[in-house]
Design an enzyme around this catalytic site. Structure first.
Site, mmCIF file in Angstrom:
data_model
loop_
_atom_site.group_PDB
_atom_site.id
_atom_site.type_symbol
_atom_site.label_atom_id
_atom_site.label_comp_id
_atom_site.label_asym_id
_atom_site.label_seq_id
_atom_site.Cartn_x
_atom_site.Cartn_y
_atom_site.Cartn_z
ATOM 1 N N ASP A 189 0.805 -1.335 0.238
ATOM 2 C CA ASP A 189 -0.325 0.010 0.387
ATOM 3 C C ASP A 189 0.583 1.416 -0.267
ATOM 4 O OD1 ASP A 189 -1.986 -1.686 0.694
ATOM 5 O OD2 ASP A 189 -1.559 -1.829 2.612
ATOM 6 N N HIS B 126 -5.041 -3.107 5.208
ATOM 7 C CA HIS B 126 -4.764 -3.811 4.542
ATOM 8 C C HIS B 126 -5.489 -4.623 3.325
ATOM 9 C CE1 HIS B 126 -1.435 -5.016 1.392
ATOM 10 N NE2 HIS B 126 -1.116 -6.002 1.315
#
Length: 334
Positions: free
Chosen positions: A151, A180
């Site tokens: 990310d 996540h």
């Protein structure tokens, strides 16, 4: 001497991750485990002219135990990707079982190693590993990490694209917090080391946030059903592993977002719970790393109203994901 172990080393993430670890001077021994093909992957990698010695193991003859013995850092990309017609619940049950069994092996053979979890869904698999370790009396919250680095990597890349200069990609730092998956991924773009262009419209900010949150879908679509984000995930996993190793060797000032148990730093964890307004046991935040693993969990810092709303949207989903992982072990016989 650093022994790195990859559990799930023959898969789509495992192979390129193993390649990156083999090319690093930080690793002196590389141990690969999977249910198929690891001797071949190890033989292939062993021809590369770098110092790391590579050995591949399969389940027979105590393969997992042999792979894990003496491990310093263990990275887990094991599991199955989501296939057409498979629900998220189907995927969870398969991967949760795989992660539980590998965690049991770690708890009995290498309980002092750093453990980096890549297997999805990370928001649930990290609590699974923790619960297995607790049942074996070996849980150290400072040494367990959910790898959310992809990310962060995506945020850096996409911001540098917007700034029109990809050479900035390695320099742009955007803290990404929360979890996540999807809405639990919260990029704090207001804190980007390289600010977005002045007058960057709210609509564009929403699009950028969504692209970071759902970047995996972009890859799945582009691969047209033939796979998911494996190469970029391997890169991100290796980058985070290098940070953990460098910090373990005494390098100071290494900070990276990662999904951790907030008991890893009681003071920082409690302060973070107050910031997010809920008593979560896990959260991804910028973490200072050191020889023992987690040294300090940093807070969110100054965030915008938009980012505050993103956190509010992330928290309920995150709480559900965490509970799903915890209850999976609560209900299973180890």
């Amino acid at each position: 001497m650093v022994k790195a172990v990859v559990l799930g080393a023959a898969g789509g993430i495992g192979q390129p991750l193993s390649l990156l670890l083999k090319t690093s001077s930080l690793v002196t021994e590389l141990s690969l485990f999977d249910i198929v093909n690891t001797p071949g992957v190890a033989a292939d990698l062993s021809h590369i002219a770098t110092p790391a010695k590579v050995i591949g193991y399969l389940p027979p003859d105590d393969g997992l135990k042999k792979a894990l013995t003496g491990a310093d850092i263990i990275i887990i990309p094991a599991g199955v990707p989501r296939k057409p017609g498979m629900t998220r619940d189907d995927l969870f049950k398969i991967n949760a079982g795989i992660v539980r069994d590998l965690a049991t092996g770690i708890a009995t053979t290498a309980p002092k190693a750093f453990v980096l979890v890549i297997s999805n869904p990370v928001n649930s698999t990290v609590p699974i590993v923790a619960e297995v370790f607790k049942k074996h009396g070996v849980f150290d919250p400072k040494k367990l990490f959910g790898v959310t680095t992809l990310d962060v990597v995506r945020a850096s890349t996409f911001v540098s694209e917007i700034l029109g200069d990809l050479s900035l990609a390695t320099k742009v730092v955007v803290p990404v917090v929360g979890g996540h998956s999807g809405v639990t991924i919260v990029p704090l773009l207001s804190q980007s080391s390289h600010p977005l262009p002045s007058g960057f419209a709210q609509g564009d900010l929403d699009k950028l946030t969504n692209r970071i949150q759902f970047g995996g879908d972009e890859v799945v679509k582009a691969k047209d059903g033939a796979g998911s984000a494996t190469l970029s995930m391997a890169y991100a996993g290796a980058e985070f592993a290098y940070k953990v190793i460098r910090a373990a060797q005494g390098e100071k000032g290494i900070v990276a977002p990662t999904f951790v148990n907030l008991a890893a730093d009681k003071e920082g964890g409690e302060a973070l719970k107050k910031e997010i307004g809920q008593d979560l046991d896990y959260f991804s935040a910028p973490v200072e790393l050191g020889p023992e693993g987690v040294v300090k969990i940093n807070g969110l810092g100054k965030i915008t109203e938009h980012e505050t709303n993103l956190i509010k949207a992330a928290v309920p989903e995150l709480a559900t994901n965490i509970e799903k992982g915890v209850s999976f072990i609560g209900s299973s016989k180890l």
